[in-house]
Design a protein around this motif. Sequence first.
Motif, PDB file in Angstrom:
ATOM      1  N   GLU A  27       0.831  -1.205   0.000  1.00 36.19           N
ATOM      2  CA  GLU A  27       0.000   0.000   0.000  1.00 36.19           C
ATOM      3  C   GLU A  27       0.867   1.257   0.000  1.00 36.19           C
ATOM      4  OE1 GLU A  27      -2.965   0.164   2.969  1.00 36.19           O
ATOM      5  OE2 GLU A  27      -3.852  -1.783   2.483  1.00 36.19           O
ATOM      6  N   SER A  28       0.393   2.259  -0.739  1.00 38.73           N
ATOM      7  CA  SER A  28       1.110   3.526  -0.812  1.00 38.73           C
ATOM      8  C   SER A  28       0.489   4.548   0.126  1.00 38.73           C
ATOM      9  CB  SER A  28       1.074   4.071  -2.248  1.00 38.73           C
ATOM     10  OG  SER A  28       1.619   5.366  -2.308  1.00 38.73           O
ATOM     11  N   ALA A  41       1.027   6.005  -6.460  1.00 38.65           N
ATOM     12  CA  ALA A  41       1.905   4.887  -6.136  1.00 38.65           C
ATOM     13  C   ALA A  41       3.258   5.061  -6.817  1.00 38.65           C
ATOM     14  CB  ALA A  41       1.266   3.573  -6.573  1.00 38.65           C
ATOM     15  N   GLU A  82       4.685  -0.653  -4.935  1.00 35.67           N
ATOM     16  CA  GLU A  82       3.398   0.008  -4.765  1.00 35.67           C
ATOM     17  C   GLU A  82       2.576  -0.023  -6.042  1.00 35.67           C
ATOM     18  OE1 GLU A  82       4.126   3.947  -3.422  1.00 35.67           O
ATOM     19  OE2 GLU A  82       5.042   3.341  -1.527  1.00 35.67           O
TER      20      GLU A  82
END
Length: 694
Positions: free
Chosen positions: A70-71, A76, A94
């Motif tokens: 997850e970013s 991302a 990401e």
Amino acid sequence: MKKVLFPFVLVLFWSCQNRPDSIEVYIEDDLRKKTTYAFEDLASNLKVHGLDLVFSESSKEAHLIVKISESEEKEANDGFSIERKDGKLMLTSESSRGVLYGVLDIGAQLKKGIDWHAIEEKSITAHYPFRAIKFNLPWFSYRSGENLALHYETCRDLKFWESFLDMMVENKFNTLTLWNLHPYMFMVQSEAFPKASPFSETEMEEWRTFWKSLFKMARARGIDPYIFNWNIFVSKEFGEEYNIAKYSKDSGFYGDGETNELIEQYTKEMVTKTINEYQDLAGIGITLGERMGGMTSEERRDWIDRTLIQGIKEADRKVKLFYRAPLSAGKSSEGTTSVSTERLTREAIENIGLENDVLLGFKFNWSHAHSSPKVSIVHGGILTDTYWKPAPKNYKGIWTMRNEDFFALRWAQPDFIQNFIQHNSQDYIGGCIIGSETYIPAKDYITKKEFRTWDYAFERQWLFYKVWGNLLYNNATPDAYFAEALAEKFNLEDASELISAWKMASKNANRFASFFRGTWDATLYTEGMTTVGGKFIDIEKMMAHPVLDSSYVNISDFVKENFNKDQITPLQLADDTEKESSKAQKIANRINNENLSQELQIELNDIDAWGHFGLYFADKIRGGVALQKYRIDGSKELQQDAVSHLENALQHWKDYTKAMEKYNVPVMPYQFDQEFSWRKHIVDAENDIRIAEK
């Protein structure tokens, strides 16, 4: 330096009993589909090691586990991490593009002979999120000429694009921007204006197949395709049918634009239909350009809003918008800037009403980015901080790094790129576009046919793309990476000296374009030593012309002692240029021998040619300084010094010409001189001597 290869047996550190016959990969199906290109490459490289690639339904049995993390940011990052845990390789990123890069990295290591268990662990964060190539299309092109038209067949060939896109993904470019005056008529046909299309149904279907295949190949490599236009243009057929915008028939990109309800309706429809037709098209680029003459900044903004931007909003899906900063601040088509236009543009973007952030484009040092790593001017003049203060919320600045300065000579100067990045990595900057207006890297029309061992023009400039792409992605990429690439390509044991020579030789392009300020395309062609009209930059112009980078002082101001102690004087510049040019030549000559590949000999010749260019530049500076001083105090000794330096410069130009003609055609089409040659400017170098003698 040549590396001799012997057959060898790879000794594995796994025991024969435990060595697997295959490498099992655990990855979610959706992510796997998005990265098929990379896994096909990995499978090919595993085969060389006698291993098969197998996708596992369980992470327990997998040798490689791939996942998305997850970013915490809005966008991302394309970086990736490879690490070893409990005997397994873990690849995380990401983004799916980051995964693609990570898998390709593993494949590249295997290709070098590294065994699976010895894959290097690493963690890379992408520096710029937007890393693009500017590619001007040869049909309905912004400028016209044989230098552009000759690429038509090559650019219609999907094999060319497959090769070009492979180069892009290898070097971490993630966006392909395709430019012409009116791309939409090559992509869709108007329902409201059926007579506007220049193509039959059969021809149009061929174009649709072409674009969809191109965009699909790009997406498979993690590359976002964009189309860019200039304004205001329609098809020739539209103009003739409705008796409007007839300038479109001959690509007249400069002058007053025509605006009326028909053109607006047509433009908006074509934008919407194009987005709906091509699902792999990622973005639209717009230009408030030279064919909007006669319109105020407000009128240009409003026209764009009613047509292209409204067309984007009415499409069935979302695309990204690249909004090029206005090229003119007034009603003319001349390049100008103003704070009021900057405020107007900022307000327009902040209230644009699109979900995705807007990319706001500027030309870095106008058309001559390969000059100073510090921005001095953009298209039209000086850029203020209006766009950046206060910090923007829904847009990022993108620098367009134009190259109108060298097409025949190769260039590789990672120090310049790293310095550029150091000066231009503010939070509001999102990346770069690299490319030319007057050169298309498709068909090689420069190299003599008997010396071409490559298929396409971009392949002769492979190192240019490698240094730009990899440093925009990872600005910490060391010189050793590029030296390794040179060693691998040319079968050398060590190429550290070679990359050093490339850096010193290539610096001559940056030095000259920093010292001699160029603005629009024709004002400077560095490798040709020409300016507007294809005219040679003679000693008179060299002495008086302003510098681009204020770190330097021009000859006239230097002789008048109108400079400060922190500036680099012309004589200092001449000494530094001569020293590094000579050193680069010595390295190239030391490496060169008849046992090397022909392609390497050609590249070494380019280093030597840049060296001659630098030596010419250095002696021309010295001659200019002596001549300017002579004109002030009348000393015959100074006049003779000027003549002597310019005579030396003449010999360097002759040597430069000889080097340029060794592997290249003696006469080639250049945008502002369709029969350009270095040889015909020998007489101009001789004329500098006559000027000094007078």
